[in-house]
Scaffold this motif. Structure first.
Motif, PDB file in Angstrom:
ATOM      1  N   MET A 197      -4.923   1.890   1.336  1.00 21.67           N
ATOM      2  CA  MET A 197      -5.742   2.086   2.597  1.00 21.67           C
ATOM      3  C   MET A 197      -6.467   0.793   2.585  1.00 21.67           C
ATOM      4  O   MET A 197      -6.593  -0.006   3.626  1.00 21.67           O
ATOM      5  CB  MET A 197      -6.578   3.326   2.903  1.00 21.67           C
ATOM      6  N   MET A 198      -7.371   0.645   1.663  1.00 26.65           N
ATOM      7  CA  MET A 198      -8.009  -0.697   1.808  1.00 26.65           C
ATOM      8  C   MET A 198      -7.333  -1.942   1.815  1.00 26.65           C
ATOM      9  O   MET A 198      -7.682  -2.966   2.681  1.00 26.65           O
ATOM     10  CB  MET A 198      -9.019  -0.779   0.564  1.00 26.65           C
ATOM     11  N   SER A 199      -6.162  -2.218   0.922  1.00 20.93           N
ATOM     12  CA  SER A 199      -5.385  -3.231   1.036  1.00 20.93           C
ATOM     13  C   SER A 199      -4.765  -3.416   2.423  1.00 20.93           C
ATOM     14  O   SER A 199      -4.852  -4.416   3.055  1.00 20.93           O
ATOM     15  CB  SER A 199      -4.188  -3.148  -0.127  1.00 20.93           C
ATOM     16  N   ALA A 200      -4.156  -2.301   3.005  1.00 21.88           N
ATOM     17  CA  ALA A 200      -3.442  -2.367   4.556  1.00 21.88           C
ATOM     18  C   ALA A 200      -4.565  -2.664   5.488  1.00 21.88           C
ATOM     19  O   ALA A 200      -4.388  -3.628   6.420  1.00 21.88           O
ATOM     20  CB  ALA A 200      -2.899  -1.161   4.736  1.00 21.88           C
ATOM     21  N   ARG A 201      -5.717  -2.136   5.184  1.00 20.32           N
ATOM     22  CA  ARG A 201      -7.025  -2.800   6.263  1.00 20.32           C
ATOM     23  C   ARG A 201      -7.179  -4.038   6.388  1.00 20.32           C
ATOM     24  O   ARG A 201      -7.407  -4.708   7.318  1.00 20.32           O
ATOM     25  CB  ARG A 201      -8.115  -1.744   6.027  1.00 20.32           C
ATOM     26  N   ILE A 202      -7.466  -4.623   4.975  1.00 17.45           N
ATOM     27  CA  ILE A 202      -7.959  -6.026   5.069  1.00 17.45           C
ATOM     28  C   ILE A 202      -6.532  -6.984   5.578  1.00 17.45           C
ATOM     29  O   ILE A 202      -6.934  -7.761   6.383  1.00 17.45           O
ATOM     30  CB  ILE A 202      -8.286  -6.286   3.498  1.00 17.45           C
ATOM     31  N   ASN A 203      -5.478  -6.502   5.052  1.00 17.79           N
ATOM     32  CA  ASN A 203      -4.464  -7.433   5.519  1.00 17.79           C
ATOM     33  C   ASN A 203      -3.865  -7.317   6.540  1.00 17.79           C
ATOM     34  O   ASN A 203      -3.101  -8.166   7.399  1.00 17.79           O
ATOM     35  CB  ASN A 203      -3.090  -7.101   4.512  1.00 17.79           C
ATOM     36  N   PHE A 242      -1.216   1.174   6.568  1.00 17.26           N
ATOM     37  CA  PHE A 242      -2.437   1.900   6.789  1.00 17.26           C
ATOM     38  C   PHE A 242      -2.322   3.364   7.183  1.00 17.26           C
ATOM     39  O   PHE A 242      -2.735   4.337   6.763  1.00 17.26           O
ATOM     40  CB  PHE A 242      -3.576   1.239   7.604  1.00 17.26           C
ATOM     41  N   ASN A 243      -1.593   3.420   8.445  1.00 15.05           N
ATOM     42  CA  ASN A 243      -1.238   4.773   9.053  1.00 15.05           C
ATOM     43  C   ASN A 243      -0.441   5.631   7.894  1.00 15.05           C
ATOM     44  O   ASN A 243      -0.776   6.901   7.906  1.00 15.05           O
ATOM     45  CB  ASN A 243      -0.591   4.728  10.356  1.00 15.05           C
ATOM     46  N   ASP A 244       0.153   5.044   7.348  1.00 17.62           N
ATOM     47  CA  ASP A 244       1.276   5.678   6.360  1.00 17.62           C
ATOM     48  C   ASP A 244       0.272   6.480   5.298  1.00 17.62           C
ATOM     49  O   ASP A 244       0.146   7.657   4.825  1.00 17.62           O
ATOM     50  CB  ASP A 244       2.192   4.993   5.925  1.00 17.62           C
ATOM     51  N   MET A 245      -0.604   5.600   4.503  1.00 24.29           N
ATOM     52  CA  MET A 245      -1.571   5.838   3.828  1.00 24.29           C
ATOM     53  C   MET A 245      -2.584   6.941   4.303  1.00 24.29           C
ATOM     54  O   MET A 245      -3.074   7.949   3.490  1.00 24.29           O
ATOM     55  CB  MET A 245      -2.460   4.878   2.919  1.00 24.29           C
ATOM     56  N   ALA A 246      -2.893   6.746   5.406  1.00 21.11           N
ATOM     57  CA  ALA A 246      -4.162   7.554   5.984  1.00 21.11           C
ATOM     58  C   ALA A 246      -3.717   9.223   5.982  1.00 21.11           C
ATOM     59  O   ALA A 246      -4.192   9.910   6.002  1.00 21.11           O
ATOM     60  CB  ALA A 246      -4.777   7.205   7.451  1.00 21.11           C
ATOM     61  N   SER A 247      -2.365   9.307   6.442  1.00 18.00           N
ATOM     62  CA  SER A 247      -1.719  10.562   6.657  1.00 18.00           C
ATOM     63  C   SER A 247      -1.666  11.218   5.322  1.00 18.00           C
ATOM     64  O   SER A 247      -1.397  12.501   5.088  1.00 18.00           O
ATOM     65  CB  SER A 247      -0.266  10.198   7.205  1.00 18.00           C
ATOM     66  N   ARG A 248      -1.830  10.521   4.160  1.00 27.44           N
ATOM     67  CA  ARG A 248      -1.678  11.053   2.773  1.00 27.44           C
ATOM     68  C   ARG A 248      -3.059  11.254   2.138  1.00 27.44           C
ATOM     69  O   ARG A 248      -3.200  12.105   1.206  1.00 27.44           O
ATOM     70  CB  ARG A 248      -1.030  10.004   1.988  1.00 27.44           C
TER      71      ARG A 248
END
Length: 386
Positions: A281-287, A293-299
Motif C-alpha cells: 500500500m505504501m509503495s502504491a501510495r507514493i508512486n 493501492f485499491n487492490d491492496m487496501a481490499s486485502r
C-alpha cells in the motif's frame, strides 16, 4: 552521442541525449564495473547466510538481466530497441535512484557502444526515450496516454513499449535490491547532496471512487500465439497481481516466464501477509498507482483506519502510526526505500527486527516492497484507471 561528465562534488555519471559516434578513446569512469559475474547484485559481497533464503528469486532476477540486456542483440521490425537504447535507459533510471554501484555498471556497459545516427528522427527518438524513462522512474504519475502515443510516433512498436516499461521497472527493482543488501551488510550509504527525493503522488488521486484499470495499448490476440505462449499467458492471467497485464506482458515473450516466476517467488509468506500488504500500500501510495493501492487496501485485515490514513497523506499517516509502532517501522522503511533508495541503510532495517520480524522476514518484506514499485510503474506506464 552519449556524453558524460563528472560534476564537482558529485561522484556520479550523467548522460545527455545527443546522437553521433563516440571517439575510440572514450572510457567510462569505472570500466571494470562492466565485467561482473553477477549481473543483478553486481558482485556485491553478501554473507552466505544472508543470501541463502533468497537464492531462488535471485536466480530468476539474473535470468531477467540476460533477457533485458543480452550480450548480442539483433533488432527487427517488431523489436527495435537496440542495446544502446536499453543500456541508455538503464543508466537514466540508475541515475534517478543514485545507487552508485548501479550507475557505474550501466555507464561502463554503455560507454563502448556506438550511438544512433545523428538524424533528427534518431535524436527525437532518443530524447523521448530518455525523458520517458526519467519521468516513469522519478515522477510516474506524469505518464499518460499522450506520452505513450509519442513513443509510438517515435517508432517504438507495442512490443518495444512493453519491454521498455519492463526495463524501467526492473532497474528500479535492481537499485532497491542492491540498496537493501548493502544495508543488511551495514555498508554506509553515500548519497549525494542536492538530489531531490521522489515526492509522494497527490492525495487527490486517491479520493475518487473505485475505478478499474485499463490499457490504451492493443492487446495481443492470444488465439494467434503458439501453444507455449498461450500457456504462459494463462499462467500470467491466473496471478491476481498480473492478470490485468497478461495481454500486454506476452508481447515480450522471452521475459514473461521469468517475470511471472519472480512475482510468485517474492510474495511473502502468510505469516507476514499483513505486513506485506501494508508495504505494498505504501509503495502504491507514493508512486501514485491507484489501481495497485485499491487492490491492496481490499486485502488489508488490520486496523480499519489505516487505508484511509494512507490515502490522506503523511500527516494523517503519522497520526495513525503514533500508536502502532510496529507498523510505523514498516511505513518508514518502505517510504525511504521507495523515495530514495540511495539513502536506505541498516538504521532503517533494524527497527523491523526490533518490532518482531526476523532478519530474513525483514529483508523479504522490503524486497517485496521494491518489487511492488515495479508493478506500480507497469500499471502507470501501460494504462490508467477510468
Amino acid at each position: 552521442m552519449e556524453q558524460r561528465r563528472r560534476e564537482a562534488g558529485r561522484n556520479h555519471w550523467y548522460h545527455e541525449t545527443q546522437s553521433s559516434r563516440l571517439p575510440d578513446d572514450v572510457v567510462s569512469l569505472v570500466p571494470e564495473a562492466a565485467h561482473v559475474q553477477d549481473r543483478f547484485l553486481l558482485d556485491l559481497t553478501v554473507d552466505d547466510a544472508l543470501l541463502a533464503p533468497h537464492v531462488l528469486w535471485l536466480s530468476t532476477a539474473r535470468k531477467l538481466c540476460a533477457q533485458f540486456f543480452p550480450e548480442r542483440l539483433a533488432p527487427d521490425r517488431l523489436n527495435t530497441l537496440s542495446s544502446y537504447d536499453r543500456l541508455s535507459t538503464a543508466l537514466t533510471v540508475a541515475q534517478v535512484y543514485g545507487v552508485q554501484r548501479l550507475c557505474n555498471h550501466y555507464a561502463a556497459r554503455l560507454t563502448p557502444l556506438p550511438g544512433p545516427d545523428s538524424s533528427r528522427e534518431s535524436n527525437r527518438r532518443l530524447t523521448l526515450i530518455t525523458q520517458y524513462a526519467r519521468q516513469l522512474a522519478s515522477q510516474p504519475t506524469l505518464i499518460d496516454g499522450n506520452l505513450r502515443r509519442q513513443l509510438d510516433e517515435a517508432g517504438l512498436s507495442i512490443s518495444d513499449i512493453v519491454t521498455f516499461n519492463q526495463i524501467i521497472g526492473f532497474v528500479g527493482f535492481q537499485a532497491r535490491a542492491i540498496a537493501v543488501f548493502q544495508a543488511a551488510m551495514g555498508i554506509p550509504v553515500r548519497w549525494l547532496p542536492g538530489f531531490d527525493i521522489q515526492q509522494d503522488a497527490p492525495a487527490e488521486r486517491f479520493q475518487q471512487p473505485p475505478l478499474s484499470w485499463h490499457t490504451d495499448l492493443p492487446l495481443r490476440d492470444t488465439a494467434l500465439a503458439d501453444e507455449r505462449l498461450q500457456a504462459q499467458y494463462q499462467y500470467c492471467a491466473q496471478q491476481p497481481l498480473l492478470s490485468e497485464l497478461a495481454g500486454l506482458l506476452i508481447q515480450d515473450p522471452l521475459a514473461i516466464e521469468p517475470f511471472v516466476q519472480l512475482s510468485t517467488q517474492l510474495q511473502p509468506a502468510q505469516d507476514i501477509h499483513r505486513e506485506a500488504t501494508l508495504a505494498a500500500m505504501m509503495s502504491a501510495r507514493i508512486n501514485g498507482s491507484v489501481a495497485c493501492f485499491n487492490d491492496m487496501a481490499s486485502r488489508w485485515t488490520g486496523d480499519a483506519g489505516l487505508p484511509e490514513a494512507v490515502r490522506n497523506g503523511e500527516r494523517a499517516l503519522n497520526a495513525w502510526s503514533h500508536h502502532h509502532p510496529a507498523e510505523r517501522a514498516i511505513i518508514q522503511a518502505t517510504q525511504l526505500l521507495t523515495r530514495a533508495p540511495d539513502r536506505f541503510s541498516q538504521a532503517h532495517l533494524q527497527p523491523l527486527v526490533e518490532h518482531g520480524l526476523s532478519t530474513e522476514e525483514a529483508l523479504r518484506l522490503v524486497i517485496w516492497a521494491s518489487f511492488c514499485g515495479w508493478l506500480n510503474r507497469l500499471k502507470l506506464g501501460l494504462g490508467d484507471i477510468g
